[in-house]
Design a protein around this motif. Structure first.
Motif, PDB file in Angstrom:
ATOM      1  N   LEU A 236       8.239  31.441 -29.794  1.00 45.20           N
ATOM      2  CA  LEU A 236       7.806  30.855 -31.057  1.00 45.20           C
ATOM      3  C   LEU A 236       8.974  30.194 -31.778  1.00 45.20           C
ATOM      4  O   LEU A 236       8.840  29.083 -32.312  1.00 45.20           O
ATOM      5  N   ALA A 237      10.131  30.834 -31.777  1.00 47.76           N
ATOM      6  CA  ALA A 237      11.317  30.260 -32.417  1.00 47.76           C
ATOM      7  C   ALA A 237      11.736  28.978 -31.712  1.00 47.76           C
ATOM      8  O   ALA A 237      12.075  27.972 -32.355  1.00 47.76           O
ATOM      9  N   ASP A 238      11.705  28.995 -30.345  1.00 50.07           N
ATOM     10  CA  ASP A 238      12.056  27.778 -29.592  1.00 50.07           C
ATOM     11  C   ASP A 238      11.097  26.642 -29.933  1.00 50.07           C
ATOM     12  O   ASP A 238      11.519  25.482 -30.097  1.00 50.07           O
ATOM     13  N   ALA A 239       9.811  26.974 -30.039  1.00 47.28           N
ATOM     14  CA  ALA A 239       8.818  25.940 -30.337  1.00 47.28           C
ATOM     15  C   ALA A 239       9.034  25.346 -31.724  1.00 47.28           C
ATOM     16  O   ALA A 239       8.924  24.120 -31.925  1.00 47.28           O
ATOM     17  N   ILE A 240       9.343  26.208 -32.692  1.00 45.69           N
ATOM     18  CA  ILE A 240       9.550  25.710 -34.066  1.00 45.69           C
ATOM     19  C   ILE A 240      10.787  24.830 -34.125  1.00 45.69           C
ATOM     20  O   ILE A 240      10.779  23.737 -34.706  1.00 45.69           O
ATOM     21  N   VAL A 241      11.887  25.286 -33.519  1.00 43.26           N
ATOM     22  CA  VAL A 241      13.137  24.509 -33.547  1.00 43.26           C
ATOM     23  C   VAL A 241      12.955  23.176 -32.834  1.00 43.26           C
ATOM     24  O   VAL A 241      13.372  22.118 -33.329  1.00 43.26           O
ATOM     25  N   GLU A 242      12.340  23.226 -31.642  1.00 38.54           N
ATOM     26  CA  GLU A 242      12.148  21.985 -30.895  1.00 38.54           C
ATOM     27  C   GLU A 242      11.196  21.038 -31.632  1.00 38.54           C
ATOM     28  O   GLU A 242      11.371  19.812 -31.619  1.00 38.54           O
ATOM     29  N   GLY A 243      10.175  21.614 -32.281  1.00 33.05           N
ATOM     30  CA  GLY A 243       9.254  20.774 -33.036  1.00 33.05           C
ATOM     31  C   GLY A 243       9.946  20.079 -34.199  1.00 33.05           C
ATOM     32  O   GLY A 243       9.727  18.891 -34.457  1.00 33.05           O
ATOM     33  N   LEU A 244      10.786  20.831 -34.913  1.00 30.04           N
ATOM     34  CA  LEU A 244      11.525  20.217 -36.029  1.00 30.04           C
ATOM     35  C   LEU A 244      12.501  19.151 -35.542  1.00 30.04           C
ATOM     36  O   LEU A 244      12.638  18.090 -36.153  1.00 30.04           O
TER      37      LEU A 244
END
Length: 419
Positions: A236-244
């Motif tokens: 979830l953290a990877d997805a949020i960072v990559e999305g931003l």
């Protein structure tokens, strides 16, 4: 004892005046001798009556003009004849009359304004600024030395305090929120907000890279125990960072991205609120007051003043070097603008005209008093000698002309009497 002063330093070359005085006096003596000789020989040579009439009238004309010229400056033959020595006796009255003439013809506000209409001060200043290496070099260097000496002589702490206090008071009295709002609205209208928007997006991208670990820790702390148990918090953290990161990249590369439109809309709302929303304006004024009362701002103003003062002194001490750099470019640009822009030139000339008229109205009386008091303080003998020396050549021509004109008049009268 004569008093030294501006008039006593006036020492024109006057060998011509002295020579003309000798010629005028010599001509009078010649006429007298000619009269005596012709009178003695007239019984033997009757035609000498014409010569005697000419010489007699010439003596009368020469003596009359000698008396008139001498009576201007002294008593003829030292005799206290009334209405002689006119200039020494009326020195104070002449000074007062001259001062009144200057006041009535040069120091009346409407006269000064009328005379200034024909003077294009702005164009002259523009030519001087555009090409300062010409005939105004000495003026520029003298003014530069004066400015440098003035800034070095003034009390730095007191002058700096005055300057900083004036800046702070002006900032405190100026409501900057509408100014900021108007500037921001103008920038958005002219698309000058784009560099600021690009800088904000880059700053957001850098902030994301610098705080990636903080974002991951925050996601892990707020994730439920189920996600942590299934080891999904990392994903979830990877997805949020990559999305931003993907979002900031798309916004920075796509000029038509919807997020950009939202940001521009937010800037437009901010510009409107800064100008028209009382709550926003009050908040900005509060921030401004807190900023001005901050000690760091006072120190920054002090450093700014010291740098400005040092730059002014350095530029004034070496004006040629200053004019060769950016300051010279600015001055030359200002000179070209003054010469080429009729609207600015007209405004500058109008300001100079009003300033000159105002100075004449405010200080004309003081200037008149200065002229009359200065002339009153001069020594009468010195004034007489200098004035006589200044106009002596023309005065002796009056004597010569009077002698010759008188002689011809006498000759005409003798001829008419004979007929």
């Amino acid at each position: 004892m004569t008093r030294s002063g501006p008039l006593s330093r006036f020492n024109p070359s006057q060998p011509g005046a002295q020579g003309m005085k000798v010629v005028a006096t010599g001509l009078l003596v010649v006429m007298a001798g000619l009269f005596v000789l012709s009178r003695a020989l007239e019984p033997r040579y009757p035609w000498l009556g014409l010569v005697k009439a000419f010489a007699e009238a010439a003596m009368v004309g020469g003596l009359a003009d000698w008396f008139a010229v001498t009576a201007l400056f002294r008593h003829p033959l030292g005799l206290p004849i009334p209405h002689t020595a006119i200039i020494p006796r009326n020195k104070d009255r002449i000074g007062l009359t001259l001062a009144s003439f200057i006041r009535d013809n040069f120091l009346v506000a409407r006269v000064v304004a009328r005379r200034m209409r024909g003077i294009d001060v702005a164009a002259a200043a523009g030519r001087f600024l555009r090409a300062p290496s010409g005939e105004g070099t000495r003026i520029r260097r003298g003014a530069s030395r004066l400015i440098a000496d003035l800034f070095e002589a003034l009390d730095d702490e007191r002058l700096g305090g005055i300057v900083k206090g004036a800046i702070s008071q002006r900032l405190a009295k100026t409501e900057i929120s509408p100014l900021l709002g108007a500037a921001l609205a103008s920038a958005i209208e002219d698309n000058r907000h784009v560099p600021m928007l690009e800088a904000a997006i880059r700053a957001l991208s850098h902030a994301l890279d610098a705080n990636e670990s903080l974002i991951r820790d925050m996601v892990k702390r707020r994730a439920s125990w189920v996600l942590r148990l299934a080891a999904l918090d990392e994903k979830l953290a990877d997805a949020i960072v990559e999305g931003l990161r993907k979002l900031t990249l798309e916004v920075s590369t796509d000029p038509d991205h919807p997020m950009r439109a939202k940001m521009v809309e937010a800037l437009a709302d901010l510009a409107h609120d800064l100008q028209h929303k009382p709550e926003t304006r009050a908040r900005v004024e509060q921030w401004k007051e807190e900023l001005l009362s901050n000690r760091s701002v006072a120190q920054w103003l002090d450093r700014l003043w010291q740098k400005g003062r040092a730059s002014i002194i350095a530029a004034a001490r070496n004006p040629d070097a200053a004019l060769a750099g950016r300051m010279g470019e600015v001055l030359r640009s200002a000179g070209s603008t003054l010469e080429g822009d009729p609207r600015i030139r007209r405004a500058v000339n109008q300001f100079v005209r009003r300033a000159a008229a105002g100075m004449a109205a405010s200080y004309g009386g003081a200037i008149v008093s200065l002229v009359s008091d200065t002339i009153r303080g001069w020594d009468a003998r010195t004034v007489t000698e200098r004035l006589e020396s200044a106009v002596g050549r023309d005065l002796q021509y009056i004597r010569i002309n009077g002698t010759l004109v008188g002689g011809f008049v006498g000759l005409v009268l003798h001829f008419l009497d004979t007929l």
